[in-house]
Design a protein around this motif. Sequence first.
Motif, mmCIF file in Angstrom:
data_model
loop_
_atom_site.group_PDB
_atom_site.id
_atom_site.type_symbol
_atom_site.label_atom_id
_atom_site.label_comp_id
_atom_site.label_asym_id
_atom_site.label_seq_id
_atom_site.Cartn_x
_atom_site.Cartn_y
_atom_site.Cartn_z
ATOM 1 N N TYR A 151 0.822 -1.199 0.000
ATOM 2 C CA TYR A 151 0.000 0.000 0.000
ATOM 3 C C TYR A 151 0.861 1.257 0.000
ATOM 4 O O TYR A 151 0.569 2.223 -0.709
ATOM 5 N N ARG A 152 1.940 1.229 0.761
ATOM 6 C CA ARG A 152 2.833 2.395 0.784
ATOM 7 C C ARG A 152 3.448 2.630 -0.592
ATOM 8 O O ARG A 152 3.628 3.778 -1.015
ATOM 9 N N SER A 153 3.773 1.554 -1.307
ATOM 10 C CA SER A 153 4.313 1.699 -2.654
ATOM 11 C C SER A 153 3.266 2.313 -3.582
ATOM 12 O O SER A 153 3.591 3.160 -4.425
ATOM 13 N N LEU A 154 2.019 1.872 -3.438
ATOM 14 C CA LEU A 154 0.944 2.426 -4.262
ATOM 15 C C LEU A 154 0.795 3.923 -4.002
ATOM 16 O O LEU A 154 0.686 4.721 -4.950
ATOM 17 N N VAL A 155 0.809 4.314 -2.744
ATOM 18 C CA VAL A 155 0.701 5.735 -2.389
ATOM 19 C C VAL A 155 1.891 6.520 -2.954
ATOM 20 O O VAL A 155 1.734 7.611 -3.508
ATOM 21 N N ARG A 156 3.069 5.952 -2.820
ATOM 22 C CA ARG A 156 4.289 6.627 -3.289
ATOM 23 C C ARG A 156 4.248 6.875 -4.792
ATOM 24 O O ARG A 156 4.515 7.985 -5.268
ATOM 25 N N TRP A 157 3.905 5.832 -5.560
ATOM 26 C CA TRP A 157 3.880 5.996 -7.014
ATOM 27 C C TRP A 157 2.726 6.883 -7.453
ATOM 28 O O TRP A 157 2.826 7.587 -8.474
ATOM 29 N N ALA A 158 1.621 6.903 -6.709
ATOM 30 C CA ALA A 158 0.511 7.800 -7.022
ATOM 31 C C ALA A 158 0.927 9.261 -6.856
ATOM 32 O O ALA A 158 0.396 10.148 -7.530
ATOM 33 N N GLU A 159 1.884 9.502 -5.964
ATOM 34 C CA GLU A 159 2.404 10.864 -5.768
ATOM 35 C C GLU A 159 3.475 11.206 -6.798
ATOM 36 O O GLU A 159 3.496 12.310 -7.343
ATOM 37 N N LEU A 160 4.370 10.243 -7.090
ATOM 38 C CA LEU A 160 5.497 10.507 -7.984
ATOM 39 C C LEU A 160 5.100 10.486 -9.458
ATOM 40 O O LEU A 160 5.647 11.250 -10.268
ATOM 41 N N GLN A 161 4.181 9.583 -9.836
ATOM 42 C CA GLN A 161 3.787 9.464 -11.243
ATOM 43 C C GLN A 161 2.289 9.186 -11.325
ATOM 44 O O GLN A 161 1.867 8.095 -11.749
#
Length: 511
Positions: free
Chosen positions: A20-30
């Motif tokens: 989930y943290r990866s999903l949030v991170r990539w939603a912010e970065l790209q």
Amino acid sequence: MLNIHENLSQKLQIAPGSLYRSLVRWAELQPAASCLVEVESGRTLTYRQMLVAVNAMRLFLGDVPQTLVLSLPGGMINAVIWISALSGGHRLVPISPTASEHEKRRVVDTYQPDVLFVEQREDACHFSLLETTVIVTLHTCEALIDPVASSIVGCSLMQREGHVCLTTSGTTGEPKGVVLRERQLAWTAEQVRRSHGLTTQDRGLTVLPFFHVNAPVVSLCSSILAGSAVVIARHFSRSQFWSWVERYQVTWASLVPTIVAMLLSTEQPDFLPGTLRFVRTGSAPLPASDLRAFEARFGIPVIETYGLSEAASQVVANPVPPGKHKAGSAGLPVGVQLRICVPRQNGEDALTDVIPGEIGEICIAGPAVITAYQNNAGQDSFQHGWFRSGDLGYLDADGYLFITGRLREVINRGGENIAPREIEEVLLQHPAVQEAAVVGRPDPLYGEQVVAYIVVREEWNEGVKQSLLAHARRYLSAYKVPIDFMSLDALPRNATGKVERKLLQDRERQS
């Protein structure tokens, strides 16, 4: 050998909530980058939209942990539900929509689901549900995650570690429950990401079902960790496979050996290699001849792997180019400790390594490996922190694993592991059957097919055979139904009365 218990940098990868943290991170970065693509509909969810969809599903399910039975056909909704359950603290129980009524009732009796996901409401009638079970249809899910209609904000929600419950044949060929936590799935997914060198530029195609561990972990979870896209097909199509690869600019594809064999009957497309840098296989051994033939015809490297449900999928993988992949080998250990031990004999539980290069039982340990089956079944498979796989193999001088066979009785049909005991119990319910033993028959396409040896209480004839076939179709999924019934006066047994299954297996190999 990787010391996974002391490698702090990799331990950080298995903290709960990694997916989930990866999903949030990539939603912010790209936020505008593709996350999910569905080939049949052409729909795409960007990383921002995927986060919104997961949040919408989580809010729909609520904060109280629930048991979710997932019985949907393939497609992106499965991916949304998997990530929602694993990040929302729920218990997810995937099951094939084509499972028999008997199998569906068993899931309900075992797990007593709070929520059932089905394609259409009438599909729920086959489950004999509790009165309190909430039925959620595919249409409801589609409306829930519609990025245009959704009013859910794509922010981060609180992380609650969920888990998934799978059924495996285990080492003895009997159905056993495997419970995998989100951190175990994330650990294995991270090993897939590393071993396959996945980046944000990749687009992985999966044609495999989401009611097994391969597609959710190898394709979905590894791609989310990498910030890459997953191209999801509801079903494999030999006639459309190469057009999907070209249309969606696929860079890698997750297959099983049966699909590789089917693709060998297709013509080489003009666009190859295009963006496709490799295909990977798992779930069953890949014949070295098929690997060489595929690479020669299509010019695409075939990366063979070896995985187990008990380890959240991938255990061993061949390196991708420019690394060396060996035909006939499953590859190098990835994220696990692996040893080749003297097979168990007469209940002996000592773990003794064989001489280097000799064949023995494959044993593994690591953060993703379970320490017990549900209800403590099959405890002799777990010894001194190691899991005895029941598979036989050896390591060559370079540390590559070669699988030579198996001790366990499980039948592997096109990547589907089938427990003989389950089929035998169904056959023994038929009034004409006195004894039953199920084994695998070698098959050039599927690897093995299910064959039943039976002792009947009456005269054997075509009518009895057809009655048995109808009985099996009623209680078993189609791929588990025997393709042949062989009548014997008596099953072969050893001095202790145990069925000599190996004699039946030898008979099939020689026929």
